[in-house]
Design a protein around this motif. Sequence first.
Motif, PDB file in Angstrom:
ATOM      1  N   GLU A 284       0.823  -1.210   0.000  1.00  0.00           N
ATOM      2  CA  GLU A 284       0.000   0.000   0.000  1.00  0.00           C
ATOM      3  C   GLU A 284       0.854   1.255   0.000  1.00  0.00           C
ATOM      4  OE1 GLU A 284      -3.617   2.015   2.667  1.00  0.00           O
ATOM      5  OE2 GLU A 284      -2.737   0.077   3.229  1.00  0.00           O
ATOM      6  N   LYS A 288       1.029   4.356  -2.913  1.00  0.00           N
ATOM      7  CA  LYS A 288       0.801   5.761  -2.592  1.00  0.00           C
ATOM      8  C   LYS A 288       2.078   6.596  -2.674  1.00  0.00           C
ATOM      9  CE  LYS A 288      -3.230   5.072   0.382  1.00  0.00           C
ATOM     10  NZ  LYS A 288      -4.127   5.928  -0.418  1.00  0.00           N
ATOM     11  N   ARG A 321      -1.734   6.165   5.066  1.00  0.00           N
ATOM     12  CA  ARG A 321      -2.957   6.660   4.422  1.00  0.00           C
ATOM     13  C   ARG A 321      -3.116   8.169   4.600  1.00  0.00           C
ATOM     14  NH1 ARG A 321      -6.923   1.708   6.461  1.00  0.00           N
ATOM     15  NH2 ARG A 321      -5.951   0.085   5.158  1.00  0.00           N
TER      16      ARG A 321
END
Length: 414
Positions: A284, A288, A321
């Motif tokens: 992840e 990103k 995130r």
Amino acid sequence: MASSPAPPGVPPKPTWDPRSVSPLPWLRPTIRIRLTLLYGGMFLIAGILLLSIIYLLAAQAVRTGNQPLYKIVDFDGLQVSSTDCPGVTHGNLSLTEFNAAISECIDHQRQVALDRLLSRSLLALLGLAVIAFAFGYAMAGRVLSPLGRITRTARAVAGSDLSRRIELDGPDDELKELADTFDDMLERLQRAFTAQQRFVGNASHELRTPLAINRTLLEVHLSDPNAPVELQQLGKTLLATNERSEQLVEGLLLLARSDNQIVERKPVDLAEVAGQAVDLVHAEAEAKGVRLGGERAPAVVQGNGVLLERIALNLVQNAVRYNVPEDGRVEVTTAVENHQAVLVVTNTGPVVPAYEIDNLFEPFRRLRTERTGSDKGVGLGLSIARSVARAHGGHISARPREGGGLVMRVTLPI
């Protein structure tokens, strides 16, 4: 008319009802009466012993003072011999000189007797004081021993051993009343925790099963190549919603379980836990454009490895995130500081006001938003991390990072 039931939350009725006091309440063996009798009796006994010793010393001094100060050796020539009064042994003394020498000798002997009585009385008082302190210390320990038992039980209960009870025996005094009330409280707490664990177990099964069935049915319909495009789009939307519901249920159940203390503890290395979390989030982070780094020194704690891994995973996922769109960084470090294991997760990201830090640890709260409404999670990550840290006897804190982002610090006892 029947009386209405007591509202919830009312504290348990004490075992000793003040309205049922006996006509002679001073006969109840309370701690005050027992201590009064104990120390009053000790004072009386010490006074009697001291008075007896002083009496014996005074009698000895009087007995010594009754000895004649001089002896007449030759009555015709008035020759006098004395070991205590050497002044009267000189010859050719007039009557006035003789009487003055005798008076001086008597005063000297009286002072010697008083000094001896005082010194011996002080020694006797010192010895009695040592004995009284030792005896008082032993008696106080015996009287207060139920408090030690209550404290040890409370410490055991603090370690999540709710099955422990004091079961104090002895006279019906304030300490026994306190112990009985504490036992009643523990009984209610144990029933409440047992009901909570049973509810969590039942909810885990009842909530996961229909969600799993829904997911299976949606996946089966989506696997049909002849399904219309609108139906496939609706299925994907429902599948994403179902997945989000599964995450929410899993987070709520984990939050309910992690609020309790950890009973079974095993050695867990925070460096290994943090490394596994970094490996799980690595894909992840690459998607990103976030770089993962940091030095992870060994830091072994006693706890539950699954729950500690969830702390690290939640912190690293949030750091990835909630990061900047380009050239983001996340530093995950572990170390031992001041005899405590420390896990620190630092990330770049938007500027976080200091007054909003506390809101981040509340369930379903995010920065500048109160309800969940994005694809970044269900809003329980930091709440779970805080509950797990507390269950391990540690704490988690956050502070804004200069230039944007957060510094999350987890401290656990070794």
